[in-house]
Motif scaffolding. Structure first.
Motif, mmCIF file in Angstrom:
data_model
loop_
_atom_site.group_PDB
_atom_site.id
_atom_site.type_symbol
_atom_site.label_atom_id
_atom_site.label_comp_id
_atom_site.label_asym_id
_atom_site.label_seq_id
_atom_site.Cartn_x
_atom_site.Cartn_y
_atom_site.Cartn_z
ATOM 1 N N ASP A 201 0.810 -1.232 0.000
ATOM 2 C CA ASP A 201 0.000 0.000 0.000
ATOM 3 C C ASP A 201 0.838 1.273 0.000
ATOM 4 O O ASP A 201 0.393 2.312 0.489
ATOM 5 C CB ASP A 201 -0.965 0.023 1.197
ATOM 6 C CG ASP A 201 -1.867 -1.181 1.228
ATOM 7 O OD1 ASP A 201 -2.284 -1.619 0.133
ATOM 8 O OD2 ASP A 201 -2.140 -1.712 2.319
ATOM 9 N N ILE A 202 2.042 1.187 -0.516
ATOM 10 C CA ILE A 202 2.835 2.414 -0.648
ATOM 11 C C ILE A 202 2.552 2.986 -2.022
ATOM 12 O O ILE A 202 2.724 2.303 -3.037
ATOM 13 C CB ILE A 202 4.329 2.119 -0.409
ATOM 14 C CG1 ILE A 202 4.501 1.778 1.075
ATOM 15 C CG2 ILE A 202 5.196 3.312 -0.805
ATOM 16 C CD1 ILE A 202 5.843 1.289 1.460
ATOM 17 N N ASP A 203 2.070 4.229 -2.035
ATOM 18 C CA ASP A 203 1.592 4.771 -3.310
ATOM 19 C C ASP A 203 2.379 5.979 -3.808
ATOM 20 O O ASP A 203 2.087 6.517 -4.868
ATOM 21 C CB ASP A 203 0.094 5.123 -3.208
ATOM 22 C CG ASP A 203 -0.198 6.030 -2.016
ATOM 23 O OD1 ASP A 203 0.765 6.616 -1.460
ATOM 24 O OD2 ASP A 203 -1.374 6.139 -1.622
ATOM 25 N N THR A 204 3.364 6.428 -3.028
ATOM 26 C CA THR A 204 4.100 7.641 -3.408
ATOM 27 C C THR A 204 5.596 7.446 -3.190
ATOM 28 O O THR A 204 6.001 6.850 -2.196
ATOM 29 C CB THR A 204 3.630 8.845 -2.556
ATOM 30 O OG1 THR A 204 2.208 8.962 -2.683
ATOM 31 C CG2 THR A 204 4.286 10.137 -3.004
ATOM 32 N N ILE A 205 6.382 7.955 -4.143
ATOM 33 C CA ILE A 205 7.840 7.969 -3.985
ATOM 34 C C ILE A 205 8.306 9.408 -4.156
ATOM 35 O O ILE A 205 7.898 10.094 -5.100
ATOM 36 C CB ILE A 205 8.534 7.079 -5.045
ATOM 37 C CG1 ILE A 205 8.132 5.608 -4.846
ATOM 38 C CG2 ILE A 205 10.058 7.226 -4.981
ATOM 39 C CD1 ILE A 205 8.712 4.667 -5.909
ATOM 40 N N PHE A 206 9.128 9.878 -3.230
ATOM 41 C CA PHE A 206 9.757 11.192 -3.348
ATOM 42 C C PHE A 206 11.201 10.952 -3.779
ATOM 43 O O PHE A 206 11.885 10.105 -3.185
ATOM 44 C CB PHE A 206 9.731 11.915 -1.999
ATOM 45 C CG PHE A 206 8.343 12.067 -1.421
ATOM 46 C CD1 PHE A 206 7.541 13.136 -1.775
ATOM 47 C CD2 PHE A 206 7.832 11.113 -0.533
ATOM 48 C CE1 PHE A 206 6.249 13.281 -1.241
ATOM 49 C CE2 PHE A 206 6.551 11.247 0.001
ATOM 50 C CZ PHE A 206 5.756 12.332 -0.352
ATOM 51 N N GLY A 207 11.684 11.632 -4.794
ATOM 52 C CA GLY A 207 13.046 11.304 -5.203
ATOM 53 C C GLY A 207 13.621 12.237 -6.238
ATOM 54 O O GLY A 207 13.087 13.318 -6.525
ATOM 55 N N LEU A 208 14.748 11.798 -6.771
ATOM 56 C CA LEU A 208 15.430 12.569 -7.814
ATOM 57 C C LEU A 208 16.116 11.545 -8.711
ATOM 58 O O LEU A 208 16.924 10.746 -8.227
ATOM 59 C CB LEU A 208 16.444 13.518 -7.160
ATOM 60 C CG LEU A 208 16.831 14.779 -7.937
ATOM 61 C CD1 LEU A 208 17.505 15.781 -7.024
ATOM 62 C CD2 LEU A 208 17.695 14.486 -9.133
ATOM 63 N N VAL A 209 15.790 11.590 -10.004
ATOM 64 C CA VAL A 209 16.225 10.503 -10.890
ATOM 65 C C VAL A 209 17.663 10.678 -11.384
ATOM 66 O O VAL A 209 18.253 11.742 -11.265
ATOM 67 C CB VAL A 209 15.287 10.370 -12.112
ATOM 68 C CG1 VAL A 209 13.878 10.002 -11.664
ATOM 69 C CG2 VAL A 209 15.298 11.651 -12.944
ATOM 70 N N GLY A 210 18.198 9.628 -11.938
ATOM 71 C CA GLY A 210 19.559 9.569 -12.470
ATOM 72 C C GLY A 210 19.997 8.112 -12.463
ATOM 73 O O GLY A 210 19.215 7.230 -12.062
ATOM 74 N N ILE A 211 21.226 7.871 -12.885
ATOM 75 C CA ILE A 211 21.724 6.484 -12.950
ATOM 76 C C ILE A 211 21.845 5.922 -11.536
ATOM 77 O O ILE A 211 22.407 6.593 -10.670
ATOM 78 C CB ILE A 211 23.110 6.442 -13.633
ATOM 79 C CG1 ILE A 211 22.978 6.913 -15.084
ATOM 80 C CG2 ILE A 211 23.739 5.055 -13.566
ATOM 81 C CD1 ILE A 211 24.323 7.121 -15.789
ATOM 82 N N PRO A 212 21.351 4.740 -11.197
ATOM 83 C CA PRO A 212 20.685 3.784 -12.079
ATOM 84 C C PRO A 212 19.185 3.666 -11.840
ATOM 85 O O PRO A 212 18.616 2.632 -12.158
ATOM 86 C CB PRO A 212 21.372 2.481 -11.647
ATOM 87 C CG PRO A 212 21.538 2.650 -10.160
ATOM 88 C CD PRO A 212 21.702 4.125 -9.905
ATOM 89 N N ILE A 213 18.552 4.718 -11.300
ATOM 90 C CA ILE A 213 17.168 4.509 -10.849
ATOM 91 C C ILE A 213 16.111 5.261 -11.682
ATOM 92 O O ILE A 213 14.931 5.256 -11.325
ATOM 93 C CB ILE A 213 17.007 4.829 -9.336
ATOM 94 C CG1 ILE A 213 17.580 6.204 -8.936
ATOM 95 C CG2 ILE A 213 17.695 3.782 -8.475
ATOM 96 C CD1 ILE A 213 16.647 7.327 -9.068
ATOM 97 N N THR A 214 16.534 5.885 -12.794
ATOM 98 C CA THR A 214 15.563 6.655 -13.583
ATOM 99 C C THR A 214 14.397 5.774 -14.024
ATOM 100 O O THR A 214 13.221 6.145 -13.916
ATOM 101 C CB THR A 214 16.246 7.270 -14.817
ATOM 102 O OG1 THR A 214 17.421 7.941 -14.378
ATOM 103 C CG2 THR A 214 15.333 8.259 -15.530
#
Ligand code: ADP
Length: 580
Positions: free
Chosen positions: A36-49
């Motif tokens: 039931d986790i519906d939101t991610i806060f983040g900043l993209v780049g290698i390797p998680i884009t």
């Protein structure tokens, strides 16, 4: 399954490959969604884009930030507000380290969050062969996290995510680090096997019932008290045991003090609130019931002049090792706050007398005197505005909107706002917390707006705002109802310092004079206001809240107003030495 450009696609079964496959990317998202986790806060780049793209494609909300620390702070406050771990996603080494400050802050404040960072290849990192963004992130995270895990095989992703969730929210909540090497994300795995490997966490934060004898000990002590006091901390607010806490305070009739983030658990206007007589009740009380509050620096470690005469403590906390951390605790009650307070309530019988009128009367007298003094200070209208007149304007607007989240940081801006702005609902005041940290402002504001769907007013010192100011773009990008009020007095603490050498550089505490922070938000399509009087501030805030749009009010404060380090002057080595 949604098609996402650029990543390994799960393979449908073919004659050549009879089994459908999936991969690490999909498994991470599936594992979070399953819980039931519906939101991610983040900043993209290698390797998680691609992980972020996939999350969005699979129906999760991905809120992208300009700096990982702010994404981490958003995740942490969302954890505090929801009791579900807030998720922050970052790239490796530098992105991870930027997020680590927020993880450490979450752990210190007992907020549940999970920092998920991509990492470079272990084989290269461990031999220190110089990989792209090489860093032993797992070990770097350990001292600052409640727990830290790394997953190496796709079939362990389900267990890894489950462990991270349970570690974040069970017992004393905190920050958890989850290390996901790039190779893991690309690993393919048989889809049926993958599905079986996922774990839905059952009862992630089980109730912890206090031992009946500990409850009895606490109530016996409370019965013997002549001048009892209840102290509510942000653990009590986190626990979402609002009704039993209110009943406990009201049935016992004991005066209470809220720590800053516990303000609003009962409305600050409650007749039993002793906030306006804080120093008096801390010094004069004989038995103090701590509910989800630690005896740390914010409470002068439970000793010294602040605490006056001898005292006995009852401490309600989920963490047994918190007990006796600073002073001896006569009656520890260990368990979750809801269960503990309910058990104590059940033990309060008709024979439980309300506190003596000499005690409550003395408090009332102090309150009346202090409130009159404060009212006189607040009624003044100096030009330019000072902290008091500006905060009076904000207080009067917010009175009519108890549902608004108030974020607050700074030195003087924090100290004065805490005592001037009344809170009426639980978990609406979000501030610098246990560390007294600067830089949580825009992260908390975004986290609170996204999680609660309610407006936010962020009351920011101009220095504090600078740490996360670029997130105005994020606020505008997601069109969030956040109104940032910058208390602009031209510098850190004040704007009046001068360089004693007469040199070209300004003093260390001074910023650009007359800066127009309102223009910053206009660059991103938000609405800026410039306020030089309480009336202008009132009008701007009313319009800002009504618009439901990203707004920023540049509130011009007298640059000579404010004291060095706010109320923490005693922590400045120089001032402390001068006092001796
Ligand atoms: P404040 O800064 O408001 O005084 P602290 O952060 O110092 O509050 O204290 C919070 C305390 O609450 C911590 O000791 C933590 O272990 C405790 N706590 C957090 N959640 C719960 C809960 N659900 N039940 C019981 N205690 C809790």
């Amino acid at each position: 399954m949604a098609e996402v450009v650029g990543i390994v696609q799960p393979q449908a079964a073919t004659a050549e490959h009879p089994h459908e496959t999936t991969d690490g990317f999909h498994l991470v998202i599936d594992a979070l969604k399953l819980n039931d986790i519906d939101t991610i806060f983040g900043l993209v780049g290698i390797p998680i884009t691609d992980l972020a793209r996939l999350a969005q494609a699979e129906g999760m909300r991905f809120i992208g930030f300009r700096h990982e620390q702010n994404a981490g702070n958003a995740a942490a406050i969302s954890g505090y507000l929801t009791q579900k771990p807030g998720i922050c996603l970052t790239v490796s080494a530098p992105g991870f380290l930027n997020g680590l400050t927020a993880l450490a802050n979450a752990t210190t404040n007992c907020f549940p969050m999970i920092l998920i960072s991509g990492s470079s290849e272990r084989e290269i990192v461990d031999l220190q062969q110089g990989d792209y963004e090489e860093m032993d992130q797992l070990n770097a995270a350990k001292p600052y996290a409640k727990a830290a895990y790394r997953v190496l095989h796709a079939e362990d992703i389900g267990i890894g995510v489950a462990r991270a969730i349970r570690a974040a929210v069970s017992g004393r909540p905190g920050g958890v680090y989850l290390d996901l090497p790039a190779k893991l994300l690309a690993q393919t795995i048989d889809a049926a096997k993958a599905k079986k490997s996922l774990v839905r966490v059952v009862d992630a934060a089980p109730r912890q019932i206090p031992a009946p004898d500990s409850v009895k000990r606490a109530l016996d002590l409370l019965r013997s008290a002549k001048r009892p006091l209840i102290l509510l901390g942000k653990g009590a607010a986190y626990a979402q045991a609002d009704a039993p806490i209110r009943d406990f305070v009201e049935k016992t009739g004991i005066p209470y003090l809220p720590m800053s983030m516990a303000k609003g658990l009962l409305p600050d206007t409650h007749p039993q609130s002793a906030s306006a007589a804080r120093s008096f009740v801390l010094a004069e009380s004989d038995v103090v019931v701590l509910i989800g509050a630690r005896l740390n620096w914010l409470l002068s470690h439970g000793k010294g002049k602040t605490w006056g005469g001898p005292k006995q403590f009852i401490q309600v906390d989920i963490s047994p090792t918190e007990i006796d951390s600073n002073v001896a605790i006569a009656a520890p009650v260990i368990g979750d706050i809801g269960s503990c307070v309910s058990a104590m309530l059940a033990g309060i019988d008709s024979g439980f007398g309300k506190p003596d009128a000499t005690w409550t009367g003395a408090i009332e007298e102090r309150k009346t005197k202090n409130l009159a003094k404060m009212a006189a200070t607040l009624a003044q209208n100096p030009s330019p505005m000072n902290f008091h007149s500006a905060l009076r304007a904000i207080r009067d607007v917010l009175k009519a909107r108890p549902d608004i989240n108030v974020v607050n940081e700074g030195a003087n801006t924090l100290d004065y706002a805490r005592s001037i702005i009344d809170m009426y609902e639980p978990r609406k005041r979000l501030d610098s917390g246990t560390w007294g940290i600067m830089g949580i402002g825009m992260g908390y504001a975004i986290g609170a707006a996204v999680t609660s769907g309610k407006p936010v007013v962020a009351i920011e010192g101009d220095s504090a705002f600078g740490f996360s100011g670029m997130e105005l773009e994020t606020i505008c990008r997601y069109d969030l109802p956040v109104c940032t009020v910058v208390f602009n007095n031209n510098g850190v603490y004040r704007g009046t310092d001068v360089n004693p050498t007469g040199g070209k550089d300004v003093a260390p505490t001074v910023f650009v004079k007359g800066a127009r922070y309102d223009k910053m938000i206009e660059a991103f399509g938000g609405i800026g206001y410039h306020a030089t009087t309480p009336e202008e501030l009132t009008q701007a805030l009313l319009k800002a809240i009504q618009s439901g749009k990203p707004t920023l009010i540049n509130a011009v404060i007298d640059e000579a107003a404010g004291t060095e380090s706010g109320r923490l002057t005693n922590l400045n080595p120089q001032s402390a030495a001068m006092k001796k």
